[in-house]
Design an enzyme around this catalytic site. Structure first.
Site, PDB file in Angstrom:
ATOM      1  N   ASP A  23     -14.980  50.859 -10.098  1.00 28.67           N
ATOM      2  CA  ASP A  23     -15.869  51.656 -10.408  1.00 28.67           C
ATOM      3  C   ASP A  23     -16.100  53.011  -9.659  1.00 28.67           C
ATOM      4  O   ASP A  23     -16.522  54.222 -10.153  1.00 28.67           O
ATOM      5  CB  ASP A  23     -17.325  50.932  -9.978  1.00 28.67           C
ATOM      6  N   HIS A  65     -21.005  44.469  -9.645  1.00 26.78           N
ATOM      7  CA  HIS A  65     -19.905  45.129 -10.591  1.00 26.78           C
ATOM      8  C   HIS A  65     -20.145  44.643 -11.969  1.00 26.78           C
ATOM      9  O   HIS A  65     -19.644  43.641 -12.410  1.00 26.78           O
ATOM     10  CB  HIS A  65     -18.507  44.413 -10.170  1.00 26.78           C
TER      11      HIS A  65
HETATM   12  P1  NAX Z   1      -5.881  38.011 -18.302  1.00 26.01           P
HETATM   13  O1  NAX Z   1      -6.608  36.902 -19.374  1.00 26.01           O
HETATM   14  O2  NAX Z   1      -4.880  38.775 -18.872  1.00 26.01           O
HETATM   15  O3  NAX Z   1      -5.122  36.890 -17.315  1.00 26.01           O
HETATM   16  C1  NAX Z   1      -5.877  36.057 -16.673  1.00 26.01           C
HETATM   17  C2  NAX Z   1      -5.118  35.158 -16.028  1.00 26.01           C
HETATM   18  O4  NAX Z   1      -5.653  34.205 -15.314  1.00 26.01           O
HETATM   19  C3  NAX Z   1      -4.272  34.229 -17.306  1.00 26.01           C
HETATM   20  O5  NAX Z   1      -2.970  34.423 -17.000  1.00 26.01           O
HETATM   21  C4  NAX Z   1      -4.974  32.761 -17.051  1.00 26.01           C
HETATM   22  O6  NAX Z   1      -4.058  31.805 -17.253  1.00 26.01           O
HETATM   23  C5  NAX Z   1      -5.286  32.737 -15.407  1.00 26.01           C
HETATM   24  N1  NAX Z   1      -5.983  31.780 -14.847  1.00 26.01           N
HETATM   25  C6  NAX Z   1      -7.255  31.332 -15.358  1.00 26.01           C
HETATM   26  N2  NAX Z   1      -8.055  30.331 -14.497  1.00 26.01           N
HETATM   27  C7  NAX Z   1      -6.942  30.284 -13.721  1.00 26.01           C
HETATM   28  C8  NAX Z   1      -6.854  29.484 -12.457  1.00 26.01           C
HETATM   29  N3  NAX Z   1      -8.008  28.792 -12.322  1.00 26.01           N
HETATM   30  N4  NAX Z   1      -6.161  29.597 -11.478  1.00 26.01           N
HETATM   31  C9  NAX Z   1      -5.142  30.558 -11.798  1.00 26.01           C
HETATM   32  N5  NAX Z   1      -5.188  31.438 -12.782  1.00 26.01           N
HETATM   33  C10 NAX Z   1      -5.743  31.444 -13.676  1.00 26.01           C
HETATM   34  O7  NAX Z   1      -7.169  38.989 -17.823  1.00 26.01           O
HETATM   35  P2  NAX Z   1      -6.835  40.106 -17.146  1.00 26.01           P
HETATM   36  O8  NAX Z   1      -6.848  41.204 -17.975  1.00 26.01           O
HETATM   37  O9  NAX Z   1      -5.609  40.104 -16.012  1.00 26.01           O
HETATM   38  O10 NAX Z   1      -8.049  40.208 -15.821  1.00 26.01           O
HETATM   39  C11 NAX Z   1      -8.371  39.239 -15.148  1.00 26.01           C
HETATM   40  C12 NAX Z   1      -9.903  39.353 -14.606  1.00 26.01           C
HETATM   41  O11 NAX Z   1     -10.182  40.628 -14.013  1.00 26.01           O
HETATM   42  C13 NAX Z   1     -10.789  39.208 -15.619  1.00 26.01           C
HETATM   43  O12 NAX Z   1     -11.864  38.172 -15.281  1.00 26.01           O
HETATM   44  C14 NAX Z   1     -11.369  40.399 -15.844  1.00 26.01           C
HETATM   45  O13 NAX Z   1     -12.975  40.373 -16.440  1.00 26.01           O
HETATM   46  C15 NAX Z   1     -11.415  41.161 -14.486  1.00 26.01           C
HETATM   47  N6  NAX Z   1     -11.520  42.582 -14.370  1.00 26.01           N
HETATM   48  C16 NAX Z   1     -12.188  42.856 -13.183  1.00 26.01           C
HETATM   49  C17 NAX Z   1     -12.503  44.226 -12.920  1.00 26.01           C
HETATM   50  C18 NAX Z   1     -12.971  44.692 -11.729  1.00 26.01           C
HETATM   51  O14 NAX Z   1     -13.278  45.774 -11.464  1.00 26.01           O
HETATM   52  N7  NAX Z   1     -13.555  43.892 -10.912  1.00 26.01           N
HETATM   53  C19 NAX Z   1     -11.962  45.208 -14.032  1.00 26.01           C
HETATM   54  C20 NAX Z   1     -10.738  44.585 -14.745  1.00 26.01           C
HETATM   55  C21 NAX Z   1     -11.029  43.245 -15.437  1.00 26.01           C
HETATM   56  O15 NAX Z   1     -12.028  43.335 -16.326  1.00 26.01           O
END
Ligand code: NAX
Length: 324
Positions: free
Chosen positions: A159, A187
């Site tokens: 952000d 956030h």
């Molecule tokens: P993806 O869905 O591509 O990848 C997430 C991964 O996490 C998957 O491979 C899944 O198998 C894995 N996962 C789920 N549960 C798990 C667990 N218990 N232990 C280990 N791995 C686990 O998502 P992606 O685009 O990489 O985003 C990841 C997260 O970042 C999401 O929650 C998203 O909302 C968040 N974000 C946060 C941002 C921020 O500024 N704080 C911005 C970007 C993003 O939106």
């Protein structure tokens, strides 16, 4: 060679993981002379995909990468971890209530907090990226009572960087001209990007843009940028999120004068003690400090209070669910 730093990345097979791991292994997270050992934590169904990413990491022959471990067990992943990037989370699905979302994420961040508490290295630093990042960080932190609370942070650096980029474009200046940008609060869409302390060319930013642009264009553009990226790309922000995670940890370890960090509130600026909220921070000697003494005008007060109210509601909800 120095002892490698163990960096654990959860959600390693996801989109952010794919954008992040190569940069960590190349030395951009901690410094060009710091060897790293990667631990990739995934759910069982995604371990194979993480193995594929690890094969590609091998194929880069990164001089600083001393090893890669892949596991679906948090107790293994966080064993001896010095840095933990908690990226994997449960996304909100259509029709999901906030309680369901918090509860699903509690099922992830509670055991991860417990595993960090039991197994991580004494100098562990945690950055939560997975949403809802601030409250997920709170859940992990509250389940790690032996780890100093200020080692748990959540990411508002994306952000912050978005705010820099939007302001630089508006004023037609390089981003390097802008100092003292701050994101306050959660956030989420209630976050408050503050231009009353940001400076451009040594002058207050809020005085260099008109009020209507600040309130009606800048703030919503920064706060809703994630949705705009999804609309354009068909996928959520990944490389920019990975970049922000790199910036956050690099600055934490190596020092910075001023950035935005979500960390446990000590009550500064009237933010409820204990919630994980974004503040203007500097990093000194490897520790974040909230920058003190800023004057908060009435507009900022209302915006900060609104975002903090959302965070206290989330905290109360996870308390009720028995997650903290
Ligand atoms: P993806 O869905 O591509 O990848 C997430 C991964 O996490 C998957 O491979 C899944 O198998 C894995 N996962 C789920 N549960 C798990 C667990 N218990 N232990 C280990 N791995 C686990 O998502 P992606 O685009 O990489 O985003 C990841 C997260 O970042 C999401 O929650 C998203 O909302 C968040 N974000 C946060 C941002 C921020 O500024 N704080 C911005 C970007 C993003 O939106």
């Amino acid at each position: 060679m120095a002892t490698p730093v163990k960096v654990t990345v959860t959600g390693a097979a996801g989109q952010i993981g794919y954008a992040l791991l190569f940069r960590i292994a190349s030395g951009q997270l901690l410094g060009a002379d710091v060897p790293v050992k990667l631990s990739l934590l995934e759910i069982p169904q995604a371990v194979k995909a993480a193995e594929g990413t690890a094969m590609e990491l091998d194929d880069c022959a990164f001089p600083l990468l001393s090893g890669i471990e892949i596991t679906d067990d948090p107790n293994v992943a966080f064993d001896g971890a010095n840095v933990a990037l908690l990226v994997g989370a449960m996304p909100r699905k259509a029709g999901m209530e906030r309680g369901d979302l918090l509860s699903a994420n509690g099922g992830i961040f509670k055991p991860q907090g417990q595993a960090i508490n039991a197994h991580a290295a004494d100098d562990i630093r945690v950055l939560v990226v997975g949403n809802p990042a601030n409250t997920n960080a709170l859940i992990a932190q509250q389940n790690a009572p032996d780890v100093p609370a200020d080692r748990f942070t959540a990411m508002t650096r994306l952000d912050h960087n978005r705010a820099l980029a939007q302001l630089a474009a508006k004023l037609q200046v390089p981003v390097t001209e802008i100092k003292n940008m701050t994101i306050w609060g959660n956030h989420s869409s209630t976050q408050y990007p503050d231009l009353f302390h940001a400076e451009v060319g040594g002058k207050i930013a809020a005085e260099q843009v008109d009020e209507a642009w600040y309130k009606e264009t800048f703030i919503p553009t920064v706060a809703k940028r994630g949705a705009a990226i999804i609309e354009a790309r068909g996928l959520s922000s990944a490389a920019s999120a990975a970049n922000a995670a790199i910036d956050h940890v690099y600055d934490w370890v190596n020092g910075t004068d001023w950035t935005s960090v979500s960390l446990p509130s000590d009550g500064s600026y009237g933010v409820a003690e204990g919630i994980i909220s974004s503040f203007p921070c500097r990093s000194v000697g490897g520790q974040w400090e909230i920058i003190q003494g800023l004057e908060i005008n009435e507009f900022s007060r209302q915006r900060i209070d609104a975002s903090v109210a959302e965070l206290t509601e989330e905290r109360d909800a996870v308390k009720e669910l028995g997650l903290i």
